[in-house]
Write an enzyme that holds these catalytic residues in place. Structure first.
Site, PDB file in Angstrom:
ATOM      1  N   ASP A 149       0.812  -0.980  -0.037  1.00 31.72           N
ATOM      2  CA  ASP A 149       0.106   0.160  -0.030  1.00 31.72           C
ATOM      3  C   ASP A 149       0.981   1.181  -0.043  1.00 31.72           C
ATOM      4  OD1 ASP A 149      -2.092   1.874   0.108  1.00 31.72           O
ATOM      5  OD2 ASP A 149      -3.122   0.890   1.724  1.00 31.72           O
TER       6      ASP A 149
HETATM    7  C1  BGC Z   1      -4.879   3.346   0.261  1.00 31.39           C
HETATM    8  C2  BGC Z   1      -5.100   2.496  -1.162  1.00 31.39           C
HETATM    9  C3  BGC Z   1      -4.850   3.339  -2.269  1.00 31.39           C
HETATM   10  C4  BGC Z   1      -3.549   3.928  -2.315  1.00 31.39           C
HETATM   11  C5  BGC Z   1      -2.934   5.101  -3.376  1.00 31.39           C
HETATM   12  C6  BGC Z   1      -3.620   4.321   0.205  1.00 31.39           C
HETATM   13  O1  BGC Z   1      -3.896   5.330   1.289  1.00 31.39           O
HETATM   14  O2  BGC Z   1      -4.978   2.756   1.359  1.00 31.39           O
HETATM   15  O3  BGC Z   1      -6.088   1.790  -0.806  1.00 31.39           O
HETATM   16  O4  BGC Z   1      -4.893   2.559  -3.447  1.00 31.39           O
HETATM   17  O5  BGC Z   1      -3.412   4.798  -1.080  1.00 31.39           O
HETATM   18  O6  BGC Z   1      -3.876   5.924  -3.518  1.00 31.39           O
END
Ligand code: BGC
Length: 744
Positions: free
Chosen positions: A226
């Protein structure tokens, strides 16, 4: 295939990190292009200027489909697959390789800030819908990134908190949706979560990323962090993380090179990560053979179909809905009528291609007079003037459509709610409007569950639209006037009070730890185990027509096999077409371990014309009967209860089946209790011989009286043996284990 051996250490170290916020590193002279990974999951969020993962900066217009909280209620994998395909088209047109979704975590508590992005409280439902979405997307050469692996059920302290979950609970509740998705759809990437699991960060968790995901489930794609979930790149790579996103500048690659050079990271591990990343991107490019064109209007129409198929008609006393096309005025009240709440906040926020306003769509859908008043303020401030205008409008209308819900400011990625109440001003508006005109249809817009205390008794009809996407307004109009049918069934229980919810006393933890004290009992598993009154059960949803479900039969191919085919005849007994969901639950009333009263084990949505019938066949495999025990997945012989439900609380048929599978033989060791020995088919013989021949001198006769034997059941055999012959316990049991081995 890129030849990894032709890459330098530096090139390889760069390839396991993002080049910037959304793209991977290109090494042109080695024939490696960059790939773009971007959000997801309810629409494409491709940013043009400033990059962020919080939904702040603008992105290209894209179809804002209903969020997962809505689509979870569709129970319709076929539709989710079409939605995935439409998303793939939009990605293809914008040169996006991987769309970051779907989110398939379990909704442990209604407070979860990202519940709107997750499908359900049930792993089978979330897994089936996720797999269908991914298969639709990936068929067109766009990769999915199933997230957030794993146990990411809260936003509070999400980057540090350790979810303390026992293995059985992980295996039965928090992992199976991921397992199903991996086995049924091989997502191009799996996104590891921010949180720790039992003390170990997801990004550094070898058990999770390698042993379970790859060795057990056979995962073939790559694992991406993530955004910002990697802390120590070398440890993460060794655990099984492949790609860290976003870019860490020069720091990440430098750390990886240093770790290879000082021997703390095996270069073969790095090679493998690079190979996985490149192989996935190459395969996706190769799969992009079909020409695609983005038909903006067709996608809007699809978004409307999804919204209608996901809308849950919770109550409909006296058949208030659908409204007739002719009649007195309709008062459409509430600010959401002109400014709909249709998507969630955070990284999934998209800029819609168009937005249907509910009020305008309602006016267009009917020949009746439509009047509007805002009735209350979204900031929660009391406004008597606003309310009195609305009450006037209500009293002059024949029917009232009052739109309630959670304003944007009340729920979002990044933090959890601390209550499940609708704003006071909204409940007051409902009470006042209802006093003026009891024909109230309440329409709900929200991403996570709200308590309906104060709503149920004042609204003969309640239509839950969730966050219905950019075409939600017109879907609503179609449902209100019967041009479309509310196809949704609840994917999560609606409780009366927060205090009744499964995680209540454990949520959200503190000191960087959250305990899953309720274990496997989340959602309906909890409410059934604790026999709790609830507002609306999992699986509930009304239709404009009526259905009858008849359990035709259950075939157990061979009683010695843990499998069954359940045949259910569904008849549309009403006078209009509609859809319903056959839900099959399984329970194991007599088990060696505590088990939920019932668990959803198969489902199928059926659409039938008026008067039409069909017989659906639903397959139950061994996992439908299994629990996770000390020896892994375990199916006990004996009786199982198979139930056909219209919801988890509306069981229309029940039948018992008997599985004659081999008995579960527990392993005996030095720590086993007297009772374990007694129950063990061979151990019991060893025990009998020992007690008959006597142990040592002057010991106690174990079976001299029954009560004493009863008390011993939960005493370690070593202690019992000590009792019989003081000082010889360990030696005796070691001897018994040797004898057991010889006899087995
Ligand atoms: C979120 C993800 C997301 C990623 C990119 C993160 O903070 O938890 O779900 O895909 O950011 O935006």
């Amino acid at each position: 295939m890129t030849d990894i051996s032709a890459l330098t250490l530096e090139e390889k170290a760069r390839l396991v990190f993002g080049a910037d916020f959304w793209t991977t590193v290109a090494i042109e002279d080695k024939g490696i292009p960059s790939a773009m990974l971007t959000d997801g999951p309810h629409g494409l969020r491709k940013q043009l200027g400033g990059s962020d993962h919080l939904g702040i900066n603008a992105s290209v217009p894209a179809t804002a489909f209903p969020t997962a909280a809505a689509t979870g209620s569709s129970w319709n994998p076929e539709l989710l697959s079409r939605m995935g395909a439409a998303l793939a088209v939009e990605c293809r047109v914008e040169d996006v390789d991987v769309l970051l979704g779907p989110g398939i975590n379990m909704k442990r508590s209604p407070l979860g800030g990202r519940n709107f992005e997750y499908f359900s409280e049930d792993p089978l439902l979330a897994g089936e819908l996720g797999a269908a979405w991914i298969n639709g997307l990936q068929a067109l050469g766009v990769g999915a990134s199933v997230k957030h692996y794993a146990a990411n059920s809260q936003e509070t302290d999400r980057m540090r908190v350790s979810a303390e979950v026992d293995e059985r609970t992980l295996r039965e509740i928090y992992l199976p949706a991921f397992e199903r998705v991996v086995k049924k759809s091989q997502p191009a990437t799996v996104m590891c979560s921010y949180n720790r699991i039992n003390g170990v960060r997801a990004s550094e968790n070898h058990w999770l990323l390698t042993e379970v995901l790859r060795d057990e489930w056979g995962y073939e794609g790559y694992v991406v962090s993530d955004w910002g979930a990697t802390w120590n790149p070398a440890v993460a790579l060794t655990a099984g993380l492949d790609l860290t996103m976003p870019s860490t500048g020069k720091a990440g690659p430098a750390a990886v090179m240093a770790a290879v050079e000082d021997g703390t990271l095996d270069e073969a591990v790095l090679d493998q990560a690079v190979a996985r990343i490149l192989a996935v991107h190459e395969r996706l490019r190769a799969d992009r053979t079909a020409e695609v064109a983005f038909d903006v209007d067709a996608h809007h129409v699809l978004a409307r179909e999804v919204a209608a198929d996901s809308a849950v008609l919770l109550a409909n006393e006296g058949g208030l809905l659908p409204l007739a096309n002719e009649g007195g005025a309709v008062a459409v009240l509430g600010p959401f009528a002109t400014a709909p709440r249709y998507q969630g906040a955070g990284s999934s926020h998209v800029v819609p291609t168009q937005l249907d306003e509910p009020l305008a769509a309602i006016a267009e859908a009917t020949g009746r007079d439509v009047v509007h008043a805002p009735a209350f303020r979204l900031d929660g401030e009391k406004d008597d003037e606003l309310l009195s205008v609305a009450v006037d409008a209500a009293s002059q209308a024949e029917v009232v459509v009052l739109m309630l819900g959670l304003p944007d400011a009340v729920e979002s990625e990044g933090w959890d709610r601390d209550h499940i109440l609708l704003p006071r001003v909204q409940l007051d508006a409902l009470a006042a409007v209802h006093a003026a005109n009891p024909n109230v249809v309440v329409v709900l817009s929200h991403g996570s569950v709200v308590s309906l205390e104060g709503v149920i008794d004042k609204a003969p009809a309640i239509l839950d639209m969730w966050l219905a996407g950019q075409a939600g307004g017109s879907a609503l109009a179609q449902i209100l006037f019967g041009q479309a049918e509310p196809g949704g069934r609840l994917a999560e229980t609606v409780p009366w009070k927060l205090e009744h919810t499964p995680a209540y006393v454990n949520w959200p933890g503190g000191d960087k730890v959250v305990r899953h004290g309720e274990r496997i009992y989340i959602g309906y598993r909890w409410y059934d185990a604790t026999d709790r009154e609830i507002a609306f059960p999992f699986g509930h949803g009304l239709s404009y027509t009526t259905f009858e479900h008849e359990l035709v039969g259950i075939d157990v191919p061979a009683a010695t096999q843990a499998a069954a085919t359940v045949r259910v005849k569904v008849t549309n007994t009403g006078d209009r077409s509609g859809s319903d969901v056959v839900q099959v639950y399984v329970g194991d009333p007599e088990a060696a371990v505590d088990r939920p009263v019932r668990e959803l084990r198969a489902f199928q949505k059926v659409a039938l014309a008026a008067g039409e019938s069909t017989v659906v066949e639903l397959e139950l495999d061994d996992r439908a009967f299994a629990y996770w025990g000390t020896a892994g997945w375990t199916v006990e012989p004996g009786e199982y209860v198979v139930e056909i439900g219209r919801s988890s609380r509306d069981i229309v048929a029940t039948r018992s089946i008997t599985l004659d599978v081999p008995p579960v033989v527990p392993t005996l060791d030095i720590d086993s209790n007297f009772g374990d020995w007694l129950e063990h088919p061979v151990g019991a013989k060893v025990l009998e011989r020992i007690t008959q021949s006597g142990v040592g001198d002057g010991g106690t006769d174990l079976f001299a009286d029954e009560d004493m034997a009863g008390m011993m059941l939960q005493m370690p055999m070593v202690k019992v043996a000590d009792f019989m012959a003081p000082g010889n316990g360990v030696q005796t049991v070691e001897g018994m284990l040797t004898e057991l081995d010889a006899l087995s």
